[in-house]
Design a protein around this motif. Structure first.
Motif, PDB file in Angstrom:
ATOM      1  N   ALA A  20      25.092  55.236  25.862  1.00  0.00           N
ATOM      2  CA  ALA A  20      25.371  55.355  24.427  1.00  0.00           C
ATOM      3  C   ALA A  20      26.782  55.826  24.114  1.00  0.00           C
ATOM      4  O   ALA A  20      27.380  55.401  23.125  1.00  0.00           O
ATOM      5  CB  ALA A  20      24.347  56.304  23.789  1.00  0.00           C
ATOM      6  N   TYR A  21      27.333  56.719  24.951  1.00  0.00           N
ATOM      7  CA  TYR A  21      28.635  57.313  24.593  1.00  0.00           C
ATOM      8  C   TYR A  21      29.809  56.351  24.745  1.00  0.00           C
ATOM      9  O   TYR A  21      30.905  56.653  24.281  1.00  0.00           O
ATOM     10  CB  TYR A  21      28.856  58.643  25.338  1.00  0.00           C
ATOM     11  CG  TYR A  21      28.544  59.797  24.399  1.00  0.00           C
ATOM     12  CD1 TYR A  21      27.237  60.052  24.021  1.00  0.00           C
ATOM     13  CD2 TYR A  21      29.561  60.571  23.822  1.00  0.00           C
ATOM     14  CE1 TYR A  21      26.940  61.052  23.119  1.00  0.00           C
ATOM     15  CE2 TYR A  21      29.269  61.587  22.918  1.00  0.00           C
ATOM     16  CZ  TYR A  21      27.962  61.814  22.570  1.00  0.00           C
ATOM     17  OH  TYR A  21      27.680  62.791  21.652  1.00  0.00           O
ATOM     18  N   LYS A  22      29.587  55.174  25.342  1.00  0.00           N
ATOM     19  CA  LYS A  22      30.649  54.165  25.334  1.00  0.00           C
ATOM     20  C   LYS A  22      30.994  53.750  23.909  1.00  0.00           C
ATOM     21  O   LYS A  22      32.100  53.322  23.636  1.00  0.00           O
ATOM     22  CB  LYS A  22      30.215  52.940  26.138  1.00  0.00           C
ATOM     23  CG  LYS A  22      30.136  53.194  27.632  1.00  0.00           C
ATOM     24  CD  LYS A  22      30.041  51.912  28.440  1.00  0.00           C
ATOM     25  CE  LYS A  22      28.898  51.034  28.006  1.00  0.00           C
ATOM     26  NZ  LYS A  22      28.706  49.860  28.882  1.00  0.00           N
ATOM     27  N   LYS A  23      30.015  53.923  22.992  1.00  0.00           N
ATOM     28  CA  LYS A  23      30.232  53.525  21.591  1.00  0.00           C
ATOM     29  C   LYS A  23      31.349  54.336  20.941  1.00  0.00           C
ATOM     30  O   LYS A  23      31.902  53.917  19.918  1.00  0.00           O
ATOM     31  CB  LYS A  23      28.949  53.728  20.777  1.00  0.00           C
ATOM     32  CG  LYS A  23      27.785  52.893  21.234  1.00  0.00           C
ATOM     33  CD  LYS A  23      27.800  51.530  20.610  1.00  0.00           C
ATOM     34  CE  LYS A  23      26.555  50.746  20.968  1.00  0.00           C
ATOM     35  NZ  LYS A  23      26.744  49.303  20.873  1.00  0.00           N
ATOM     36  N   LEU A  24      31.668  55.503  21.509  1.00  0.00           N
ATOM     37  CA  LEU A  24      32.734  56.333  20.921  1.00  0.00           C
ATOM     38  C   LEU A  24      34.115  55.743  21.179  1.00  0.00           C
ATOM     39  O   LEU A  24      35.064  56.046  20.467  1.00  0.00           O
ATOM     40  CB  LEU A  24      32.708  57.741  21.542  1.00  0.00           C
ATOM     41  CG  LEU A  24      32.110  58.908  20.799  1.00  0.00           C
ATOM     42  CD1 LEU A  24      32.496  60.200  21.512  1.00  0.00           C
ATOM     43  CD2 LEU A  24      32.548  58.965  19.344  1.00  0.00           C
ATOM     44  N   SER A  25      34.236  54.938  22.234  1.00  0.00           N
ATOM     45  CA  SER A  25      35.560  54.438  22.631  1.00  0.00           C
ATOM     46  C   SER A  25      35.987  53.292  21.734  1.00  0.00           C
ATOM     47  O   SER A  25      35.164  52.636  21.085  1.00  0.00           O
ATOM     48  CB  SER A  25      35.537  53.974  24.089  1.00  0.00           C
ATOM     49  OG  SER A  25      34.672  52.864  24.241  1.00  0.00           O
ATOM     50  N   ARG A  26      37.289  53.063  21.722  1.00  0.00           N
ATOM     51  CA  ARG A  26      37.831  52.030  20.846  1.00  0.00           C
ATOM     52  C   ARG A  26      37.318  50.645  21.233  1.00  0.00           C
ATOM     53  O   ARG A  26      36.980  49.846  20.371  1.00  0.00           O
ATOM     54  CB  ARG A  26      39.361  52.070  20.897  1.00  0.00           C
ATOM     55  CG  ARG A  26      40.002  51.696  19.587  1.00  0.00           C
ATOM     56  CD  ARG A  26      41.455  52.117  19.563  1.00  0.00           C
ATOM     57  NE  ARG A  26      41.607  53.529  19.200  1.00  0.00           N
ATOM     58  CZ  ARG A  26      42.786  54.107  18.994  1.00  0.00           C
ATOM     59  NH1 ARG A  26      43.899  53.425  19.138  1.00  0.00           N
ATOM     60  NH2 ARG A  26      42.851  55.367  18.644  1.00  0.00           N
ATOM     61  N   GLY A  36      34.553  50.127  22.930  1.00  0.00           N
ATOM     62  CA  GLY A  36      33.088  50.139  23.047  1.00  0.00           C
ATOM     63  C   GLY A  36      32.587  49.979  24.462  1.00  0.00           C
ATOM     64  O   GLY A  36      31.390  49.801  24.689  1.00  0.00           O
ATOM     65  N   ALA A  37      33.504  50.037  25.445  1.00  0.00           N
ATOM     66  CA  ALA A  37      33.100  49.773  26.824  1.00  0.00           C
ATOM     67  C   ALA A  37      33.517  50.881  27.782  1.00  0.00           C
ATOM     68  O   ALA A  37      33.339  50.757  28.988  1.00  0.00           O
ATOM     69  CB  ALA A  37      33.702  48.448  27.288  1.00  0.00           C
ATOM     70  N   THR A  38      34.072  51.984  27.247  1.00  0.00           N
ATOM     71  CA  THR A  38      34.633  53.035  28.099  1.00  0.00           C
ATOM     72  C   THR A  38      33.931  54.359  27.822  1.00  0.00           C
ATOM     73  O   THR A  38      33.731  54.734  26.667  1.00  0.00           O
ATOM     74  CB  THR A  38      36.146  53.190  27.807  1.00  0.00           C
ATOM     75  OG1 THR A  38      36.745  51.891  27.816  1.00  0.00           O
ATOM     76  CG2 THR A  38      36.821  54.075  28.832  1.00  0.00           C
ATOM     77  N   GLU A  39      33.577  55.076  28.890  1.00  0.00           N
ATOM     78  CA  GLU A  39      32.980  56.399  28.733  1.00  0.00           C
ATOM     79  C   GLU A  39      34.044  57.381  28.220  1.00  0.00           C
ATOM     80  O   GLU A  39      35.240  57.152  28.396  1.00  0.00           O
ATOM     81  CB  GLU A  39      32.420  56.888  30.081  1.00  0.00           C
ATOM     82  CG  GLU A  39      31.217  56.097  30.597  1.00  0.00           C
ATOM     83  CD  GLU A  39      29.931  56.365  29.796  1.00  0.00           C
ATOM     84  OE1 GLU A  39      29.903  57.303  28.982  1.00  0.00           O
ATOM     85  OE2 GLU A  39      28.965  55.608  30.002  1.00  0.00           O
ATOM     86  N   PRO A  40      33.607  58.492  27.612  1.00  0.00           N
ATOM     87  CA  PRO A  40      34.577  59.482  27.150  1.00  0.00           C
ATOM     88  C   PRO A  40      35.356  60.077  28.329  1.00  0.00           C
ATOM     89  O   PRO A  40      34.915  59.990  29.477  1.00  0.00           O
ATOM     90  CB  PRO A  40      33.713  60.553  26.472  1.00  0.00           C
ATOM     91  CG  PRO A  40      32.307  60.239  26.790  1.00  0.00           C
ATOM     92  CD  PRO A  40      32.223  58.851  27.309  1.00  0.00           C
TER      93      PRO A  40
END
Ligand code: NDP
Ligand code: CA
Length: 321
Positions: A241-247, A249-253
């Motif tokens: 789910a947290y990949k959604k935070l990235s610009r 949408g495919a990268t972990e924080p």
């Protein structure tokens, strides 16, 4: 007075179309076992007073009550029976705790018992169907790591959700053990999902809709590690789910834990919320505090009671096809 809490924002994602039954808020957090924080961890830049249980207990409960999740997945819980279970029960949560078989807390002087994983759910939102404690194996050999898997039914939609919480083996050098533990957990989940659709003793076509799946944990593994790849490519069709935070949408924080030990600074991404992408959508994710907010002494601190940050996201069911 206490320093201010981190100011974090829920970042909306997706198309804003909410699914049936309303949001399902999930909180994943390694809360830092009290015995480990005061004992083995050696957080040399954290004032000892910030590590006292009365101080930390207040901040941990405050964090949980600020976000009021429907599902709460915790690691390193060594105050289940005397604190979390009674407090959260009075707030309407059901819970299940499974201690590690040989918890490192037990060798700390003055410990409060073994640490383990705890899973709580809001009983007004979900009905408990089943909960199982799992001791994770590696190549058939039982290990010191565990999981709790709980099967819930959404009261609004009658849809089923399996939720798992785990804490995999820590430290570098143990990548293969984490990989094997992750595979064992995936195999357990596959069996539980299969038995849901084809109850033992029955034959013929499945009589139940595909259930949803959420897996929360401190995987002690960066996204580059084998165990992460096993989850990302599993036939259970999971996404993080947290990949959604990235610009993109495919990268972990960049981090979910940040601490300083005598051996040096550790800033890494180890904690994840996995979800079945065919049946659930992510509607919002709580952003992470900035480096400035975390401060030069990192975590834990008077601002924040654990070396791991809480991960929070709002899911909803996708429309049944
Ligand atoms: P793990 O290696 O998985 O780690 C246990 C805890 O230590 C985790 O909560 C982890 O936190 C934390 N940790 C990670 N890195 C460090 C570090 N560099 N310094 C201090 N703490 C760290 O433990 P196991 O479950 O495999 O248990 C092994 C441990 O148990 C041994 O280290 C030993 O001390 C202890 N032990 C206990 C016995 C008993 O009778 N209960 C007997 C013998 C040993 P995180 O996940 O947040 O990184
Ligand atoms: Ca820890």
């Amino acid at each position: 007075g206490r320093p201010p809490r981190f100011h974090r924002h829920l970042v909306p994602c997706g198309d804003g179309q909410r699914g049936p039954g309303g949001p399902i808020r999930v909180l994943q957090w390694n809360i830092l076992a009290q015995a480990l924080g005061e004992g083995a961890d050696c957080f040399v830049r954290c004032p000892p007073e910030a590590l006292s249980w009365p101080e930390r207990k207040y901040l941990i409960l405050e964090e949980i009550l600020t976000y009021r999740p429907h599902i709460l997945c915790l690691q390193e819980v060594d105050h289940y029976h005397d604190t979390f279970q009674p407090v959260l029960r009075s707030l309407g949560y059901g819970g299940h705790f499974f201690p590690k078989p040989c918890s490192p807390c037990l060798v700390v002087h003055g410990n409060n018992g073994p640490d383990g994983c705890a899973l709580f759910f809001d009983q007004s939102r979900f009905e408990l169907l089943e909960s199982v404690s799992v001791r994770l194996s590696a190549l058939l050999i039982p290990t010191n790591q565990i999981a709790v898997v709980t099967k819930l039914r959404c009261r609004a939609t009658a849809r089923c959700v399996f939720v798992a919480v785990t804490h995999l083996k820590a430290r570098s050098g143990w990548e293969r053990l984490r990989g094997a533990q992750g595979s064992d957990l995936l195999a357990h989940l596959q069996t539980l999902l299969h038995d849901h659709r084809h109850p033992p003793g029955t034959t013929g076509p499945p009589d139940a809709a595909a259930p949803s799946l959420i897996v929360c944990g401190d995987f002690n593994a960066e996204p580059s590690e084998d165990v992460y790849q096993r989850f990302a490519s599993s036939p259970l069709r999971l996404d993080s789910a947290y990949k959604k935070l990235s610009r993109d949408g495919a990268t972990e924080p960049p981090f979910t834990t940040w601490k300083i030990r005598p051996s040096g600074e550790c800033c890494s991404t180890l904690d994840y919320i996995w979800y079945g992408r065919d049946s659930l959508q992510v509607d919002a994710v709580l952003d992470l505090p900035t480096e400035e907010q975390i401060g030069p002494d990192r975590l834990p601190s008077f601002h924040y009671p654990s070396d791991h940050l809480s991960l929070i996201c709002d899911f909803s069911f996708k429309e049944e096809r």
